[in-house]
Design a protein around this motif. Structure first.
Motif, PDB file in Angstrom:
ATOM      1  N   HIS A  52       0.850  -1.185   0.000  1.00  0.00           N
ATOM      2  CA  HIS A  52       0.000   0.000   0.000  1.00  0.00           C
ATOM      3  C   HIS A  52       0.892   1.243   0.000  1.00  0.00           C
ATOM      4  N   SER A  53       0.379   2.324  -0.600  1.00  0.00           N
ATOM      5  CA  SER A  53       1.180   3.557  -0.675  1.00  0.00           C
ATOM      6  C   SER A  53       0.279   4.785  -0.540  1.00  0.00           C
ATOM      7  N   ASP A  54      -0.622   4.731   0.416  1.00  0.00           N
ATOM      8  CA  ASP A  54      -1.561   5.843   0.574  1.00  0.00           C
ATOM      9  C   ASP A  54      -0.931   7.031   1.294  1.00  0.00           C
ATOM     10  N   GLU A  55      -0.214   6.754   2.385  1.00  0.00           N
ATOM     11  CA  GLU A  55       0.354   7.830   3.199  1.00  0.00           C
ATOM     12  C   GLU A  55       1.864   7.639   3.302  1.00  0.00           C
ATOM     13  N   VAL A  56       2.585   8.702   2.953  1.00  0.00           N
ATOM     14  CA  VAL A  56       4.045   8.637   2.855  1.00  0.00           C
ATOM     15  C   VAL A  56       4.656   9.792   3.642  1.00  0.00           C
ATOM     16  N   LEU A  57       5.764   9.505   4.314  1.00  0.00           N
ATOM     17  CA  LEU A  57       6.540  10.550   4.998  1.00  0.00           C
ATOM     18  C   LEU A  57       7.917  10.631   4.340  1.00  0.00           C
ATOM     19  N   VAL A  58       8.335  11.843   3.986  1.00  0.00           N
ATOM     20  CA  VAL A  58       9.668  12.092   3.445  1.00  0.00           C
ATOM     21  C   VAL A  58      10.401  13.008   4.416  1.00  0.00           C
TER      22      VAL A  58
ATOM     23  N   GLU B 288       1.282  -1.936   9.241  1.00  0.00           N
ATOM     24  CA  GLU B 288       1.681  -3.339   9.375  1.00  0.00           C
ATOM     25  C   GLU B 288       2.652  -3.779   8.284  1.00  0.00           C
ATOM     26  N   ASN B 289       2.401  -3.375   7.054  1.00  0.00           N
ATOM     27  CA  ASN B 289       3.260  -3.764   5.934  1.00  0.00           C
ATOM     28  C   ASN B 289       4.088  -2.593   5.415  1.00  0.00           C
ATOM     29  N   GLY B 290       4.278  -1.604   6.266  1.00  0.00           N
ATOM     30  CA  GLY B 290       5.007  -0.408   5.852  1.00  0.00           C
ATOM     31  C   GLY B 290       6.479  -0.670   5.579  1.00  0.00           C
ATOM     32  N   VAL B 291       7.122   0.305   4.896  1.00  0.00           N
ATOM     33  CA  VAL B 291       8.521   0.176   4.489  1.00  0.00           C
ATOM     34  C   VAL B 291       9.286   1.454   4.839  1.00  0.00           C
ATOM     35  N   LEU B 292      10.457   1.273   5.436  1.00  0.00           N
ATOM     36  CA  LEU B 292      11.421   2.359   5.654  1.00  0.00           C
ATOM     37  C   LEU B 292      12.527   2.226   4.622  1.00  0.00           C
TER      38      LEU B 292
END
Length: 799
Positions: free
Chosen positions: A328-334, A435-439
């Motif tokens: 999923h790629s709904d909310e992203v922090l840069v 849960e399935n987020g990526v850093l």
């Protein structure tokens, strides 16, 4: 001294010899205050200019500061020659004029050094070049400023019953000036003036007080006050030259010539490139270069944004590969480095929201001032929310969880950036990922050969990721490796076919990345080669209070630009608490034997104690600021308050000791009490800092903890400030050898600060850690405590 400006009175609390307001000539006291302010402004100004030229990291910062402190120490020793001069105020005026003339010239040389050295803009330079260039540029300014402190102590002590009182008073005035100068420079001068205006303002202020001193003609000859003969040097000559300099400086400051000189030096610095903007902020220096519609935005000499055509291969890989590895790629922090291509690529995935945290607002404001299609699409998209401030602090306070977190800081080359590569930061990210987020972030890499330094840097951070995340992955590349981590093992299970399928479904409009590129970048053989090449790399991890990645990053920089120092850094990595304690013992026991056999132990013990206090002061201040940033983020207002509290404590401590030093019954016992207090403070700090981590997430205690930091900073400064006047009284005894005492002790203090800055920032804090460093401080102060105690015993037996 001239009766027109001198009245002897008893101070309000100190009796005779106490420097009350009426006792000190106002003009000379003002000159010393300006001297203190000038020193810190010149130091910060030239440091900023040199770091733009050299591209800053902890080692280059340490080299420049070390040269400043060493030259100041040398100047304070040379300043002892004033004892042989008849016209002491005349000497003070003459050297002040030298300082005032050399400061603007040093700014110009700092900007144009690469041209003189035959180097090109953006070319990396090594340790030897940084050392020699900064040494020569700083030489006249730092040497003159160091000598002026000794001059001021000799002049200020001429009318006091005790030379120690005069030295203490000058030390207080110089410290108070340093405090005021630092505040004025950071809060006003940086943002309102260019560097030449700052330098000329400082020069004009110094010359103005010189004119006042010459006009009143107060000079000191040993034993009585003798006015300067107006027909002799430096009276009329200094007055005329000073008036010309002040008038010229004022005209330059108020007119176009200052701006012209500023622009001329910029053109020289950037060697013919078209500089369309050049500006300072509290965070650093920003410059914008334009060539045929292509803009490059530099921060402290390092390119951070290129638009409208960025490094297409990098921004597409760094943005798309992490997004494709997340379901999923709904909310992203840069966090930093998003403008100039990365955010534009992220928007192609149909994201709902992008939070973009950038520390320095100036860079993005300049992107708005010099707009391109690329930056306009990124920063004006309603889904992009820009937050100015520290990215780690923003993440801690963020009200939402993220699918992807991208860290655009690619090399932990200093303590500030390192905070985004530590176990504590990764733990924070793991709590803010879905849960399935990526850093994802990048580190230096290669597809052909991994040097020991690159191996250790990548391994240290990779080991740290493995401490926090169950799924860790590396995509090796030429120039950079992409490190990825996730709380879900699904990221590791997503192979080439999985990523290619997601790429086809999302169908982003890209120019470089395609299915073949993805297959090549994610080919398992690269991963196998990478981990095989990493065999034998470090097993250590990177932490807030033990920032090893900084050390490995400096080693990597050193291997590229100064390979001759490789052995030094290799040995530095092996340093531990036992080794340092052993080295201290090797130095301590011979000193103890010398003290036991000396007829006058204080000649050895007091300079050694002040050197260790300078070392401790530098490391205590550095530890407090670095710990606060690790816990609460880079909040420049609060970091400024910590520095202010430390300097205010130093000023209060020196003033308080100056007022009571003549009434102390046993100066050396009092000195031992201060040494003991520094030992206790050094041992208490790591216990306090480590204990604070438990309460960081308690909002009700945040204010109290921050106030405690201010109290600790002021307490450290208070103890440091109290030692110098007392050390002067003990060392000088009943003599009036003010110049020699002030020059020697000030040099010892500065050399200790130099050692603390170099050893602490480059080796001790990164390799041994905060707790180990504080234990070393305690051991060092314990050693000087024992030396002074042994000296007391020798003196007692001799009596």
């Amino acid at each position: 001294m001239d009766k027109a400006i001198t009245k002897r009175t008893e101070g309000p609390a100190g009796g005779k010899g106490t420097p009350g307001a009426a006792e000190r000539p106002a003009v000379f006291s003002g000159a010393v205050l300006v001297l203190g302010a000038s020193g810190i402004i010149a130091q910060l100004l030239l440091l900023r200019e040199l770091l733009i030229t050299f591209q800053s990291n902890e080692l280059s910062i340490g080299i420049v500061l070390a040269n400043w402190l060493v030259l100041e120490a040398a100047g304070s020793c040379l300043g002892r020659a004033i004892d042989r001069a008849r016209r002491k105020v005349g000497c003070f005026v003459s050297v002040t004029l030298v300082f005032s003339l050399c400061l603007p010239a040093a700014v110009y040389l700092a900007r144009t050094w690469k041209i003189l050295a035959g180097a090109s803009t953006g070319e990396g330079v090594g340790f030897h070049q940084i050392f020699l260039a900064s040494l020569l540029i700083l030489l006249p300014v730092s040497l003159a400023h160091g000598a002026l402190f000794t001059f001021a102590c000799r002049i200020g002590s001429s009318r006091t019953p005790s030379g120690a009182v005069g030295i203490g008073w000058i030390y207080f005035l110089e410290t108070a000036g340093t405090l005021a100068g630092g505040l004025v420079f950071t809060s006003l001068m940086i943002t309102l003036m260019n560097s030449f205006q700052v330098a000329l303002t400082v020069s004009a202020a110094n010359v103005l007080f010189c004119l006042f001193l010459v006009r009143h003609r107060p000079d000191i000859s040993e034993g009585n006050g003798l006015p300067i003969d107006g027909s002799r040097l430096p009276g009329r000559a200094a007055t005329v030259s000073g008036a010309i300099l002040v008038t010229g400086a004022a005209l330059i400051l108020l007119g176009a010539p200052a701006e012209g000189l500023h622009r001329l030096s910029i053109r020289k610095q950037w060697q013919g490139q078209k500089v369309v903007h050049y500006q300072n902020s509290v965070y650093g220096n920003a410059a914008v270069i334009e060539r045929e519609g292509q803009f490059t935005f530099f921060l402290n000499g390092v390119p951070v944004i290129t638009a409208p055509v960025p490094d297409v291969a990098f921004v597409e890989e760094f943005a798309h590969l992490p997004m494709l590895l997340s379901p999923h790629s709904d909310e992203v922090l840069v966090i930093s480095g998003g403008a100039g291509g990365v955010i534009n690529e992220l928007l192609k995935h149909g994201v709902e929201r992008i939070d973009y945290a950038e520390l320095d607002p100036l860079i993005l404001k300049l992107a708005e001032k010099f707009p391109t299609d690329l930056t306009e699409r990124e920063l004006k998209d309603p889904r992009v929310h820009v937050h100015y401030g520290d990215g780690r602090l923003f993440l801690k306070e963020a009200p939402r969880l993220y699918d992807v977190v991208l860290v655009g800081l690619s090399n932990p080359q200093d303590l500030q950036v390192n905070r985004f590569f530590t176990r504590q930061f990764f733990s924070l990210v793991s709590r803010r990922l879905k849960e399935n987020g990526v850093l994802a972030f990048t580190l230096p890499g290669s597809l052909t050969y991994l040097g020991v330094e690159v191996m250790d840097l990548n391994a240290c951070v990779l080991n740290t990721l493995g401490e926090v995340f169950p799924a860790v992955r590396v995509i090796p590349g030429d120039g950079y490796n992409i490190h990825l981590a996730s709380p879900s093992r699904g990221m590791s299970d997503c192979d080439v076919d999985c990523v290619q399928e997601r790429f086809r479904r999302s169908a982003p409009a890209v120019r470089s990345l395609n299915s073949l590129t993805i297959a090549y970048r994610l080919d398992p053989r690269w991963s196998r080669w990478f981990f095989e090449s990493m065999a034998g790399a470090t097993k250590k991890i990177n932490e807030d209070f033990r920032p090893l990645a900084v050390f490995y990053s400096l080693a990597h920089w050193n291997a590229k630009f100064a390979p001759g120092l490789q052995r030094v850094l290799v040995r530095g990595e092996k340093m531990n608490l036992s080794l340092v304690a052993g080295a201290l013992a090797v130095v301590f026991f011979p000193l103890l034997l010398l003290v036991m056999r000396s007829k006058d132990p204080k000649v050895l013990t007091i300079p050694a104690a002040l050197a260790s206090t300078g070392f401790a002061g530098m490391l205590l201040a550095l530890s407090l600021m670095f710990t606060f940033q690790a816990l609460y983020g880079v909040v420049f207002y609060w970091v400024g308050l910590l520095v202010t509290a430390f300097m205010a404590g130093t000023a209060v401590g020196s003033l308080a000791m100056t007022r009571i030093v003549e009434g102390l019954r046993n100066e050396q016992i009092s000195f031992l009490a201060i040494e003991a207090a520094l030992i206790v403070l050094s041992l208490a700090l790591p216990l306090i800092f480590i204990g604070l981590e438990t309460y960081l997430d308690s909002p009700g205690l945040t204010g109290a903890i921050r106030i405690m930091f201010l109290i600790l900073s002021m307490s450290a400064g208070l103890l440091i400030g109290m030692e110098f006047p007392l050390a002067s009284k003990i060392y000088m005894g009943s003599s009036r050898d003010v110049g020699r005492t002030a020059g020697l002790l000030y040099a010892a203090d500065l050399m200790g600060g130099w050692a603390g800055g170099i050893a602490g920032g480059v080796v001790l804090l990164p390799v041994i850690g905060l707790a180990g460093t504080c234990i070393i401080l305690a051991l060092m102060k314990l050693a000087t405590f024992i030396l002074i105690g042994a000296g007391l015993r020798v003196r007692g037996e001799g009596a």
